[in-house]
Design a protein around this motif. Structure first.
Motif, PDB file in Angstrom:
ATOM      1  N   LEU A 194      59.676  -0.594  35.892  1.00 23.89           N
ATOM      2  CA  LEU A 194      59.850   0.894  35.987  1.00 23.89           C
ATOM      3  C   LEU A 194      59.409   1.272  37.559  1.00 23.89           C
ATOM      4  CD1 LEU A 194      58.633   2.711  32.720  1.00 23.89           C
ATOM      5  CD2 LEU A 194      61.097   2.540  33.577  1.00 23.89           C
ATOM      6  N   THR A 195      59.948   2.407  38.207  1.00 20.05           N
ATOM      7  CA  THR A 195      59.677   2.675  39.435  1.00 20.05           C
ATOM      8  C   THR A 195      58.692   4.086  39.314  1.00 20.05           C
ATOM      9  OG1 THR A 195      61.427   3.761  39.860  1.00 20.05           O
ATOM     10  CG2 THR A 195      61.308   1.898  40.549  1.00 20.05           C
ATOM     11  N   ALA A 196      57.741   4.113  40.232  1.00 19.94           N
ATOM     12  CA  ALA A 196      56.786   5.395  40.414  1.00 19.94           C
ATOM     13  C   ALA A 196      57.190   5.880  41.684  1.00 19.94           C
ATOM     14  CB  ALA A 196      55.500   5.025  39.927  1.00 19.94           C
ATOM     15  N   LYS A 197      57.212   7.133  41.709  1.00 21.19           N
ATOM     16  CA  LYS A 197      57.384   7.877  43.188  1.00 21.19           C
ATOM     17  C   LYS A 197      55.886   8.386  43.405  1.00 21.19           C
ATOM     18  CE  LYS A 197      62.105   9.375  42.681  1.00 21.19           C
ATOM     19  NZ  LYS A 197      63.129  10.273  42.903  1.00 21.19           N
ATOM     20  N   LEU A 198      55.406   7.641  44.678  1.00 23.15           N
ATOM     21  CA  LEU A 198      54.125   7.834  45.130  1.00 23.15           C
ATOM     22  C   LEU A 198      54.224   9.051  46.277  1.00 23.15           C
ATOM     23  CD1 LEU A 198      52.443   4.415  44.873  1.00 23.15           C
ATOM     24  CD2 LEU A 198      52.519   6.323  42.994  1.00 23.15           C
ATOM     25  N   GLY A 199      54.501  10.114  46.090  1.00 22.97           N
ATOM     26  CA  GLY A 199      54.815  11.062  47.193  1.00 22.97           C
ATOM     27  C   GLY A 199      55.317  10.650  48.253  1.00 22.97           C
ATOM     28  N   ALA A 200      55.247  10.883  49.502  1.00 18.88           N
ATOM     29  CA  ALA A 200      55.800  10.450  50.698  1.00 18.88           C
ATOM     30  C   ALA A 200      55.844   8.879  50.832  1.00 18.88           C
ATOM     31  CB  ALA A 200      55.285  10.903  51.922  1.00 18.88           C
ATOM     32  N   GLY A 201      55.151   7.961  49.885  1.00 18.38           N
ATOM     33  CA  GLY A 201      55.194   6.781  50.075  1.00 18.38           C
ATOM     34  C   GLY A 201      56.518   6.081  49.338  1.00 18.38           C
ATOM     35  N   GLY A 202      57.280   6.927  48.782  1.00 20.28           N
ATOM     36  CA  GLY A 202      58.621   6.243  48.290  1.00 20.28           C
ATOM     37  C   GLY A 202      58.293   5.754  46.947  1.00 20.28           C
ATOM     38  N   GLU A 203      59.039   4.646  46.459  1.00 22.01           N
ATOM     39  CA  GLU A 203      59.304   4.379  45.203  1.00 22.01           C
ATOM     40  C   GLU A 203      58.554   2.930  45.225  1.00 22.01           C
ATOM     41  OE1 GLU A 203      63.193   4.072  43.660  1.00 22.01           O
ATOM     42  OE2 GLU A 203      63.235   6.311  43.404  1.00 22.01           O
ATOM     43  N   TRP A 204      57.697   2.696  43.792  1.00 23.85           N
ATOM     44  CA  TRP A 204      57.025   1.607  43.794  1.00 23.85           C
ATOM     45  C   TRP A 204      57.193   0.767  42.449  1.00 23.85           C
ATOM     46  CZ3 TRP A 204      53.414  -0.431  47.995  1.00 23.85           C
ATOM     47  CH2 TRP A 204      53.433   0.332  48.962  1.00 23.85           C
ATOM     48  N   PHE A 205      57.029  -0.395  42.295  1.00 28.21           N
ATOM     49  CA  PHE A 205      56.737  -1.023  41.295  1.00 28.21           C
ATOM     50  C   PHE A 205      55.090  -0.960  40.942  1.00 28.21           C
ATOM     51  CE2 PHE A 205      60.837  -3.554  41.168  1.00 28.21           C
ATOM     52  CZ  PHE A 205      61.865  -2.698  40.664  1.00 28.21           C
ATOM     53  N   CYS A 206      54.747  -0.573  39.973  1.00 33.69           N
ATOM     54  CA  CYS A 206      53.069  -0.815  39.626  1.00 33.69           C
ATOM     55  C   CYS A 206      52.885  -2.025  38.453  1.00 33.69           C
ATOM     56  CB  CYS A 206      52.356   0.384  39.295  1.00 33.69           C
ATOM     57  SG  CYS A 206      52.594   1.789  40.223  1.00 33.69           S
ATOM     58  N   VAL A 207      52.234  -3.041  39.128  1.00 37.40           N
ATOM     59  CA  VAL A 207      51.997  -4.228  38.143  1.00 37.40           C
ATOM     60  C   VAL A 207      50.408  -4.421  38.133  1.00 37.40           C
ATOM     61  CG1 VAL A 207      54.568  -5.184  38.677  1.00 37.40           C
ATOM     62  CG2 VAL A 207      52.583  -5.797  40.017  1.00 37.40           C
ATOM     63  N   PHE A 208      50.228  -5.363  37.272  1.00 30.35           N
ATOM     64  CA  PHE A 208      48.601  -5.436  36.986  1.00 30.35           C
ATOM     65  C   PHE A 208      48.288  -7.044  36.793  1.00 30.35           C
ATOM     66  CE2 PHE A 208      49.671  -1.399  35.601  1.00 30.35           C
ATOM     67  CZ  PHE A 208      48.637  -0.679  35.778  1.00 30.35           C
ATOM     68  N   THR A 209      47.374  -7.600  37.428  1.00 27.43           N
ATOM     69  CA  THR A 209      47.264  -8.987  37.274  1.00 27.43           C
ATOM     70  C   THR A 209      46.791  -9.523  35.996  1.00 27.43           C
ATOM     71  OG1 THR A 209      45.185  -8.416  38.405  1.00 27.43           O
ATOM     72  CG2 THR A 209      46.761  -9.326  39.605  1.00 27.43           C
ATOM     73  N   GLU A 210      46.372  -8.619  34.901  1.00 27.51           N
ATOM     74  CA  GLU A 210      45.582  -9.101  33.792  1.00 27.51           C
ATOM     75  C   GLU A 210      46.134  -7.813  32.630  1.00 27.51           C
ATOM     76  OE1 GLU A 210      41.459 -10.083  33.882  1.00 27.51           O
ATOM     77  OE2 GLU A 210      41.780  -9.554  36.037  1.00 27.51           O
ATOM     78  N   GLU A 211      46.601  -8.433  31.514  1.00 31.36           N
ATOM     79  CA  GLU A 211      47.348  -7.414  30.755  1.00 31.36           C
ATOM     80  C   GLU A 211      46.054  -6.416  30.181  1.00 31.36           C
ATOM     81  OE1 GLU A 211      49.931  -7.435  26.401  1.00 31.36           O
ATOM     82  OE2 GLU A 211      48.884  -9.368  27.176  1.00 31.36           O
ATOM     83  N   ARG A 212      44.831  -6.731  30.063  1.00 28.90           N
ATOM     84  CA  ARG A 212      43.799  -5.637  29.770  1.00 28.90           C
ATOM     85  C   ARG A 212      43.711  -4.694  30.702  1.00 28.90           C
ATOM     86  NH1 ARG A 212      39.419  -5.878  32.815  1.00 28.90           N
ATOM     87  NH2 ARG A 212      39.143  -7.812  34.299  1.00 28.90           N
ATOM     88  N   LEU A 213      44.149  -4.781  31.980  1.00 29.21           N
ATOM     89  CA  LEU A 213      43.956  -3.809  33.120  1.00 29.21           C
ATOM     90  C   LEU A 213      45.082  -2.866  32.826  1.00 29.21           C
ATOM     91  CD1 LEU A 213      43.296  -5.727  36.213  1.00 29.21           C
ATOM     92  CD2 LEU A 213      41.836  -4.549  34.942  1.00 29.21           C
ATOM     93  N   LEU A 214      46.329  -3.277  32.509  1.00 31.15           N
ATOM     94  CA  LEU A 214      47.513  -2.587  32.014  1.00 31.15           C
ATOM     95  C   LEU A 214      47.149  -1.898  30.858  1.00 31.15           C
ATOM     96  CD1 LEU A 214      50.416  -1.810  32.114  1.00 31.15           C
ATOM     97  CD2 LEU A 214      51.061  -3.770  30.813  1.00 31.15           C
ATOM     98  N   ALA A 215      46.420  -2.426  29.972  1.00 36.07           N
ATOM     99  CA  ALA A 215      46.129  -1.552  28.784  1.00 36.07           C
ATOM    100  C   ALA A 215      45.202  -0.425  29.013  1.00 36.07           C
ATOM    101  CB  ALA A 215      45.452  -2.592  27.551  1.00 36.07           C
TER     102      ALA A 215
END
Length: 279
Positions: A194-215
């Motif tokens: 999924l993409t996230a819009k970060l203001g003027a920074g445009g669109e980004w994929f947000c990912v996590f190196t560990e599943e616990r961080l995502l949770a």
């Protein structure tokens, strides 16, 4: 022709749930096996976080029924849930020993293993009973307990997570780690990030190196994603580079704006385009 191979008994699969990294082990759904997933009401395509929540609820129902004072501390240590857990790359034996050493229970290791065996037998005995549907309230409790575990019982960061914390700017060895490692993130119904819009920074994929961080992020923000997935870092880069709109990748974003910058690594669209040419 019908297969003549025998399907594993769900009673046997029960013993794999507390093995290795417990509820946080990679491939938990696979460890459960098809029969135990069916009994516990876990869809074959359930996302890893939902699998973990359902298993936690099923285990807790058995635990509450036993009503033994020392049992919760022993059980949750064995399954790597709660403040007594030492984190990743451990096993139930190490976790129980640590629980005893830190005074979490006033019992010997032998007594703790007997209590765990008693719990495991109760879990197996309950598999033949009617499994009542899990409620939204129970799932909410499980999500909170797991998120609390991921925030307050987090091991010291290692691998890519640790490398990111040491960075002040992306360097090639860390970028190579990212490309080769597996990352986790929110996905749409087709499993695409999924993409996230970060203001003027445009669109980004947000990912996590560990599943616990995502949770932990999902619990802190109340995000209602269709599903979560895991991908190779290089696949995330290729997907981002192939989009019409310039898309960056934000690794380990903080759930609180303006904090946790030292643990976050942004890869802007121009960096993604460069990495895609090297994938």
């Amino acid at each position: 022709m019908a297969s003549t191979s025998k399907r594993e008994k769900p009673e046997n699969a029960v013993h794999r749930v507390h093995a290795r990294n417990g509820l946080w082990q990679d491939g938990l759904a696979r460890a459960l096996g098809p029969e135990l997933r069916r009994i516990w009401g876990i869809a074959d395509d359930a996302e890893p976080g939902r699998v973990r929540e359902i298993v936690l609820v099923r285990l807790n129902r058995v635990l509450v029924g036993l009503n033994r004072p020392e049992m919760p501390a022993i059980v949750w240590a064995a399954y790597n849930v709660g403040v007594s857990s030492p984190g990743e790359e451990s096993g139930s034996v190490e976790r129980l020993n640590r629980l005893i050493e830190e005074g979490g229970v006033k019992r010997s290791f032998r007594t703790c293993t007997r209590r765990l065996d008693e719990f495991l037998q109760a879990v197996k005995d309950g598999l033949s009973a009617v499994q009542e549907p899990i409620t939204d309230e129970e799932l909410g409790w499980a999500a909170r307990k797991l998120a609390e575990n991921s925030r307050h019982d987090a091991p010291e960061p290692a691998g890519l997570s640790a490398a990111i914390r040491r960075l002040r700017a992306p360097v090639e060895p860390v970028l190579k780690m990212f490309l080769d490692d597996t990352v986790h993130g929110p996905a749409d119904g087709d499993g695409v990030p999924l993409t996230a819009k970060l203001g003027a920074g445009g669109e980004w994929f947000c990912v996590f190196t560990e599943e616990r961080l995502l949770a932990g992020y999902r619990e802190s923000t109340g995000a209602n994603w269709p599903r979560t997935e895991r991908w190779a870092g290089r696949d995330v880069v290729r997907t981002a580079a192939g989009r019409i709109f310039p898309t960056g990748v934000l690794i380990n974003p903080s759930p609180v704006a303006g904090t946790g910058i030292d643990a976050t690594l942004p890869l802007p669209p121009d960096e993604i385009a460069r990495l895609a040419r090297e994938c």
